[in-house]
Structures are given as structure tokens and as C-alpha cells.
Design a protein around this motif. Structure first.
Motif, short mmCIF file in Angstrom:
data_model
loop_
_atom_site.label_atom_id
_atom_site.label_comp_id
_atom_site.label_asym_id
_atom_site.label_seq_id
_atom_site.Cartn_x
_atom_site.Cartn_y
_atom_site.Cartn_z
N GLY A 100 -1.55 22.51 -5.84
CA GLY A 100 -0.10 22.53 -5.86
C GLY A 100 0.44 21.87 -7.10
N PRO A 101 1.69 22.19 -7.47
CA PRO A 101 2.28 21.58 -8.67
C PRO A 101 2.60 20.11 -8.43
CG PRO A 101 3.92 22.90 -7.53
CD PRO A 101 2.62 23.11 -6.80
N ASN A 102 3.05 19.41 -9.46
CA ASN A 102 3.44 18.01 -9.33
C ASN A 102 4.50 17.87 -8.25
OD1 ASN A 102 3.08 17.96 -12.77
ND2 ASN A 102 1.95 16.59 -11.46
N GLY A 103 4.31 16.88 -7.41
CA GLY A 103 5.31 16.61 -6.39
C GLY A 103 5.21 17.51 -5.17
N ALA A 104 4.14 18.30 -5.08
CA ALA A 104 3.99 19.21 -3.95
C ALA A 104 3.74 18.45 -2.65
CB ALA A 104 2.85 20.19 -4.21
N GLY A 105 3.21 17.24 -2.76
CA GLY A 105 2.92 16.46 -1.56
C GLY A 105 1.44 16.33 -1.27
N LYS A 106 0.62 16.69 -2.24
CA LYS A 106 -0.83 16.64 -2.03
C LYS A 106 -1.30 15.21 -1.78
CE LYS A 106 -1.65 18.26 -6.18
NZ LYS A 106 -0.28 18.35 -6.72
N THR A 107 -0.89 14.30 -2.67
CA THR A 107 -1.32 12.92 -2.53
C THR A 107 -0.82 12.32 -1.22
OG1 THR A 107 -1.36 12.64 -4.92
CG2 THR A 107 -1.24 10.64 -3.60
N THR A 108 0.40 12.62 -0.86
CA THR A 108 0.96 12.08 0.38
C THR A 108 0.15 12.56 1.59
OG1 THR A 108 3.11 12.16 -0.70
CG2 THR A 108 3.09 11.76 1.68
N ALA A 109 -0.19 13.86 1.60
CA ALA A 109 -0.99 14.39 2.71
C ALA A 109 -2.33 13.68 2.76
CB ALA A 109 -1.18 15.89 2.53
N ALA A 129 0.83 -1.21 0.00
CA ALA A 129 0.00 0.00 0.00
C ALA A 129 0.86 1.25 0.00
CB ALA A 129 -0.91 -0.02 1.22
N ARG A 130 2.10 1.15 0.41
CA ARG A 130 2.90 2.34 0.61
C ARG A 130 3.45 2.91 -0.67
NH1 ARG A 130 5.60 1.30 6.03
NH2 ARG A 130 3.41 0.94 6.44
N THR A 147 8.00 11.40 5.42
CA THR A 147 9.23 11.24 4.63
C THR A 147 9.25 9.84 4.03
OG1 THR A 147 10.36 12.68 6.20
CG2 THR A 147 11.74 11.40 4.72
N PHE A 148 9.48 9.80 2.72
CA PHE A 148 9.67 8.51 2.05
C PHE A 148 11.14 8.16 2.08
CE2 PHE A 148 5.74 9.86 -0.10
CZ PHE A 148 5.00 8.71 0.06
N HIS A 149 11.45 6.92 2.44
CA HIS A 149 12.82 6.46 2.39
C HIS A 149 12.96 5.50 1.23
CE1 HIS A 149 13.73 8.26 6.27
NE2 HIS A 149 12.53 7.86 6.64
N SER A 206 16.06 9.92 0.69
CA SER A 206 14.73 10.09 1.27
C SER A 206 14.12 11.40 0.75
CB SER A 206 14.80 10.10 2.79
OG SER A 206 15.59 11.19 3.23
N THR A 207 12.81 11.41 0.68
CA THR A 207 12.09 12.59 0.21
C THR A 207 11.12 13.02 1.29
OG1 THR A 207 12.08 11.58 -1.98
CG2 THR A 207 10.65 13.49 -1.67
N ARG A 208 11.26 14.26 1.74
CA ARG A 208 10.28 14.76 2.70
C ARG A 208 9.10 15.29 1.89
NH1 ARG A 208 11.21 17.41 8.35
NH2 ARG A 208 12.13 15.35 8.44
N ALA A 209 8.11 14.44 1.69
CA ALA A 209 7.00 14.78 0.80
C ALA A 209 6.05 15.77 1.47
CB ALA A 209 6.25 13.52 0.40
N VAL A 210 5.84 15.60 2.77
CA VAL A 210 4.99 16.54 3.51
C VAL A 210 5.84 17.08 4.66
CG1 VAL A 210 2.91 16.82 4.89
CG2 VAL A 210 2.88 15.34 2.90
#
Ligand SMILES: Nc1ncnc2c1ncn2[C@@H]1O[C@H](COP(=O)(O)OP(=O)(O)OP(=O)(O)O)[C@@H](O)[C@H]1O
Ligand SMILES: [Mg+2]
Lengths: 307, 289
Positions: free
Chosen positions: B51-60, A306-307, B20-22, B30-34
């Protein structure tokens, strides 16, 4: 950021105001009346369904997943037919030849009869072992993501998927049984024994599909799962009693066979369908235990997908 | 205020949300998405996350919908914690993910019926409820066709029906109109609007389309690099731009976005961070909130 042309609704309504109405279930106000004047009746969509809790949750989810599997099979039966080709060829070519050779000691029964339960188990396993590919596809397409946001615990989702794979395998098994019957294999028609056959196929497929989902949760991609699936089907199949009695094997392979759930499935099927000596309580205990273990492992790893 | 802090009475509350995605080992993997998101979605409103692509909307959104664990910060959905009370939160949610995710091997009706089943709609009312959900999105005529034969706009409306069949209190849609033509986009929004007017449900939506946000959202948050850059009603945001940049006499939301995010982006690229500007953005954001 492309500034796509504005597409405001024609004369639909005033721009949405803030907080039209707070709370839920108050759909009888004046605002709702105007909406339902042009819109169809939405009455039921105002009330959330009452939550099922406790022990009834898992069976309900399993039923939902099995229903979907059956609906899909009804829409597209080609898979059912194409998947029947391989077991048919095994019985027809391998079975008929070895029946004549009499090379394998089967305790007096024709080799084709001995082989048929093995091929039923094998064809079910071949389907189940690649079931994880469907999970990965569902993950990539968002279908799984959406199911994970429903009130379905991970274990219930995995159990549902496992038994859905089992239902598919049972239908496949019916096809193989019919082919075997046409080739003259003498099988039981005792309904109680046939019920046992259904349970054995269901449990075996549930286990192997969980094994597949577990591997999917580890490797995460379709290609790697394909590779691993192909690598393990051979040893699982030949390292079992599907084709020949375990006594013929060298000692180390006998140990492998004893650890292989497929052997217990074949033993049960052979005992039930052909009437050979079988340790049915042990067979079903092992199959049930393996399935529970598989569900536990696959549920634990589902979060990775899921991640 | 204290009840709002706990998120009681609000549809969604995020405080200092981080994710943060590792990917792999080592630094830079690692990417601090939010990156510290604070926002509140009031009950009954349509809240747009832009927000633009990669802004972190989906992650939030995935943190709010229980799909990702909340490791840092706080999230509440109608007062429930998505990390601990998963089932409670999920029962309140309707979710339309970013991808087109209807099952192409089933008919439209079967797709919706699956969601009725997993939300425990009793057998007696399942058929009628599924029909109503399909009618609400104008798919009655196509209901018994395979979803694989649907157009993009129809798939989106089907997904909406799947989300609506359980009468959610919060509808979460991740870019529901991406890749659709203007007519299909209008169709999706009109369905959402009609159901919302009838049920009073809250809507949390992400989008790239400024015109949609302007027209349909009660309040907006502009997101960039995992942070909220500005927050308010479309009118408030435009007024802020007019105030801060007198040359913009009648800014559109596109101008607003360029003002809050675009310039930021350019500045980041030249690695000349103007701290005062960032602070100003923060201040306005908190004032609006
Ligand atoms: N599963 C993942 N693994 C690693 N990194 C990820 C993952 N998902 C997202 N990211 C990273 O997190 C950041 C934010 O991604 P996210 O999908 O939240 O953005 P978004 O605002 O939804 O963008 P878009 O408009 O393209 O959908 C991106 O830099 C992305 O590369
Ligand atoms: Mg996104």
C-alpha cells in the motif's frame, strides 16, 4: 511509488511456492537438507526456547537490561569520565572552600567529609533524572518498540531499565568515592557498609530514573523532558540534606526535604560511609517504597510512549 | 470454516479490524488508520501487505503484534488474542519494525544476544544460538563490530537475526527493504527465504516494492485508506486486472496496484465515488479469499 528496478535473485531458486511446509520444528525434511547444504547450520533456530515463567521472569529481564548497560559502558567510557568532572569540582571547589569557612555546623566532622556522600547521591541523581531521554530516544529509534514485542511485561521492562540506570550510577559512585578518597575524606572500608552504599545508590537511581520515565510518558518529547528535568533537579538537590543539615532550613523547606527521597539516600550514605547518626531502616524503607511507586507509575505510562 | 473463523490453524486472522488515532480534541482530530480490515494469513506462507504511504499497513501490523490495543474487530495469531494473551502471542513473533532499530552502541553479537536473553534462551545454548542466527544472515564476520558501523543492508540483516534467534513461528517485517539498494534488498530476502525453507515459519511483510512482492510473496493484500482493496496471489490479481480491463494484456503488479488503488485515489480526489466499482473490488477480494 517508484518502480525500482527488479532485483530478483540470480539463480537462487524457483519462485517461492505456496506453504512450503506447515507447522514448526520439522527441519529435517528434504527441503531443509537443500537449504542447509549451502547455508550454515540453523539447527537451534528451529526450536523455540522454553519460556521462563513465574517469579524468575523479572530478575531475568533485569539482568538482561543491566548486561546491556554494562556492555555499552565498556564500549564507550567517555561518559563515565565526563560525568566525573562535575562532582570532582563540587568537592574540590565548594567542599574545600566551605571546609575552611566552617560556616555549616556538621557536628564536628570536616565539611568535605560531610559533603562527599551528598555529592555521590547528587551525581547519581543527575544521571538518573535524564534517563527518560534515553527511553524517548529508544522509542524514536524503534529499539523500545522491538523490546515491547518480546515476552517482557511492561513492569519488568521498566524495572530492568531502572536497575540498569542504577548499575550505571553505582559505577559513577565508585569514581566519586575514589576522588573523595584522594581528597582525604575519611570513609569506611567495611565491606558490609560498602554493600549498603551500593544498595542505597542503586535504589536512589532506580527511583529517579523511574521518575524520569514517568515524566517521559507524560510529556512524550525529549525537549520537554529536558526542560522539566532541569527545572526539578535544582529544588531536589537544594531541598535536601546533601549540602547542609535539615535543621538549618526554614520550616517549609524542612517539610520539602522530608518528602524528598534524595534526603533519605544522603542520610543512608552519610551514615554508612562517614558514620554519622542515621536512621538506616527508615532510609531504606523509604527508598524501596519510592522505587516500587516509581516502577508502578512508569509502567502504567509506558504504553503512552509505545503508541 | 468455523475453525478458520476462530483463527485456529491459521497464522493470522483479522476480522473487521479498525483503529483510530486521536490527536487532540474536536472534530477532524482523529485519523481512522485501519478501517475494517479482513485478512487471513495461512500457516507457512509469505503474505505481503502492499500500500502507499499512510495506507495503514504499520497500524495494522502494530495491532497484530500487541503494540496497539484492538478496540474494534477481531485479531487472532495462531488462535491467540493479542489483546488478552499478549505474552503467548509475543513468544510466537519475530518483529522487524519500519525504522532501522539496531542499538548502535552495541556490537552485532550483543544486539542479538539481548533478544536471546529476553526470549529466555538458556545460558548453555545462548552463544551457539546467537552465532547461528548471525550466520543465517551472513553477519558472522562483522558480528563483533559495533552496529553503528553497519551499512543499511547489514542493519536490516542484523535485525532479522534478532528476530530469528527466538525461532519465531511468525516473522513480521514492516518494510524490511525500504531505502536499501537492489543488492542489499536481495540479500535480506534471500536470508528470509533460506530460513523460511528450513523452519516453515510464516512471514507477514509490508512493502512498497511491487517487484519484490511479485517475486517473493505467495499472496498479497493491496491496502489503501485503511482498507483492503484486493487480495490474492500475484497471478490471481493480474488475471483480475486482465479480466476487468482488456487493454491490459500483460499487467505487472504495478499495473495491478494502479488498477485497484491508483484509480481509487484519483476518484476520491474528485469526490466522485463510484459505488459499483468499490463493490466490485470488494466482491473480487472476498472471492479470492
Ligand atoms: N502515532 C500516530 N498518531 C497519529 N496518527 C498516526 C499515528 N501513526 C499513524 N498515524 C496515521 O495513520 C495513518 C496510517 O499510518 P501508517 O503508519 O499505518 O501507514 P503505512 O501504511 O504504514 O504508511 P508508510 O508506508 O508511510 O509506512 C496515517 O494517516 C498516519 O498519519
Ligand atoms: Mg508503515
Amino acid at each position: 511509488m517508484s518502480a525500482a528496478p527488479a532485483a530478483p535473485p540470480p539463480a537462487s531458486a524457483e519462485p517461492p511456492g505456496p506453504a512450503v511446509r506447515t507447522g514448526t520444528g520439522t527441519g529435517t525434511g528434504a527441503g531443509a537438507a537443500t537449504a542447509t547444504a549451502v547455508r550454515p547450520d540453523l539447527g537451534l533456530l528451529l526450536v523455540p526456547p522454553r519460556a521462563r515463567t513465574g517469579w524468575r521472569l523479572v530478575p531475568a529481564r533485569v539482568l538482561a537490561m543491566c548486561t546491556v548497560e554494562l556492555q555499552k559502558l565498556r564500549h564507550d567510557r567517555t561518559e563515565l569520565y565526563t560525568r566525573a568532572v562535575q562532582p570532582a569540582l563540587w568537592l574540590l571547589i565548594f567542599g574545600e572552600t566551605f571546609t575552611r569557612l566552617k560556616a555549616i555546623p556538621t557536628g564536628g566532622i570536616p565539611y568535605l567529609d560531610y559533603l562527599a556522600p551528598g555529592i555521590i547521591a547528587q551525581s547519581a541523581m543527575f544521571i538518573a533524572i535524564f534517563y527518560g531521554i534515553m527511553i524517548i530516544w529508544e522509542r524514536d529509534s524503534g529499539v523500545l518498540t522491538k523490546l515491547l514485542v518480546t515476552p517482557t511485561p511492561r513492569a519488568a521492562l521498566v524495572t530492568g531499565k531502572a536497575f540498569a540506570a542504577g548499575v550505571k550510577a553505582v559505577i559513577q559512585a565508585v569514581v566519586v568515592v575514589v576522588i573523595a578518597a584522594l581528597l582525604g575524606v575519611a570513609m569506611t572500608w567495611n565491606p558490609l557498609r560498602l554493600l549498603g552504599v551500593v544498595v542505597a545508590v542503586l535504589l536512589g537511581s532506580a527511583f529517579f530514573s523511574c521518575l524520569s520515565m514517568t515524566i517521559a510518558g507524560i510529556v512524550l518529547t525529549r525537549d520537554r523532558l529536558m526542560g522539566i528535568g532541569q527545572a526539578i533537579t535544582m529544588p531536589l538537590f537544594f531541598g535536601s540534606n546533601a549540602l547542609y543539615p535539615v535543621d538549618l532550613m526554614p520550616g517549609w523547606l524542612q517539610a520539602v526535604s522530608r518528602a524528598n527521597p534524595l534526603s533519605y539516600q544522603v542520610d543512608a550514605l552519610r551514615g554508612l560511609l562517614i558514620g554519622t547518626r542515621a536512621n538506616l531502616p527508615l532510609d531504606f524503607a523509604v527508598l524501596t517504597g519510592a522505587t516500587v511507586l516509581g516502577i508502578t507509575a512508569a509502567s502504567a505510562l509506558l504504553a503512552r510512549l509505545a503508541r | 470454516m468455523t475453525s478458520a473463523e476462530n483463527g485456529v490453524g491459521e497464522a493470522v486472522v483479522c476480522r473487521g479490524l479498525e483503529y483510530t488515532f486521536h490527536h487532540g480534541r474536536g472534530k477532524g482530530a482523529s485519523t481512522r488508520a485501519v478501517d475494517g480490515v479482513d485478512l487471513t494469513v495461512h500457516t507457512g506462507e509469505v503474505f505481503g501487505l502492499l500500500g502507499p504511504n499512510g495506507a495503514g499497513k504499520t497500524t495494522a501490523i502494530r495491532a497484530i503484534t500487541t503494540l496497539l490495543p484492538v478496540r474494534a474487530g477481531m485479531v487472532r495469531v495462531f488462535g491467540h488474542d493479542p489483546a488478552r494473551q499478549r505474552m503467548e502471542v509475543r513468544r510466537l513473533l519475530g518483529y522487524v519494525p519500519q525504522q532501522l532499530s539496531a542499538d548502535s552502541g552495541l556490537t552485532g553479537r550483543e544486539n542479538v544476544a539481548l533478544f536471546a536473553r529476553v526470549f529466555d534462551v538458556p545460558h548453555a545454548e545462548r552463544r551457539e544460538r546467537v552465532s547461528q542466527a548471525l550466520a543465517a544472515v551472513d553477519l558472522t564476520d562483522a558480528a563483533d563490530r559495533m552496529a553503528g558501523t553497519y551499512s543499511g543492508g547489514m542493519v536490516r540483516r542484523l535485525e532479522l537475526a534478532q528476530a530469528l534467534v527466538s525461532a519465531p513461528r511468525l516473522l513480521v517485517m514492516d518494510e524490511p527493504t525500504i531505502g536499501l539498494d537492489p543488492i542489499a534488498r536481495t540479500g535480506v530476502w534471500e536470508c528470509v527465504d533460506a530460513v523460511r525453507r528450513a523452519t516453515g515459519m510464516t512471514v507477514l511483510v509490508t512493502t512498497h516494492y511491487m517487484d519484490e512482492a511479485d517475486w517473493y510473496c505467495d499472496r498479497l493484500a493491496l491496502m489503501d485508506h485503511g482498507r483492503i482493496r484486493a487480495l490474492g496471489t500475484p497471478e490471481e490479481l493480474k488475471a483480475q486486472v486482465r479480466e476487468q480491463d482488456p487493454q491490459q494484456t500483460a499487467p505487472s503488479l504495478d499495473d495491478v496496484f494502479r488498477h485497484f488503488a491508483g484509480r481509487d485515489l484519483a476518484r476520491n480526489e474528485s469526490s466522485e465515488g463510484e459505488f459499483s466499482d468499490v463493490r466490485r473490488t470488494r466482491r473480487t477480494a472476498s472471492r479470492v479469499r
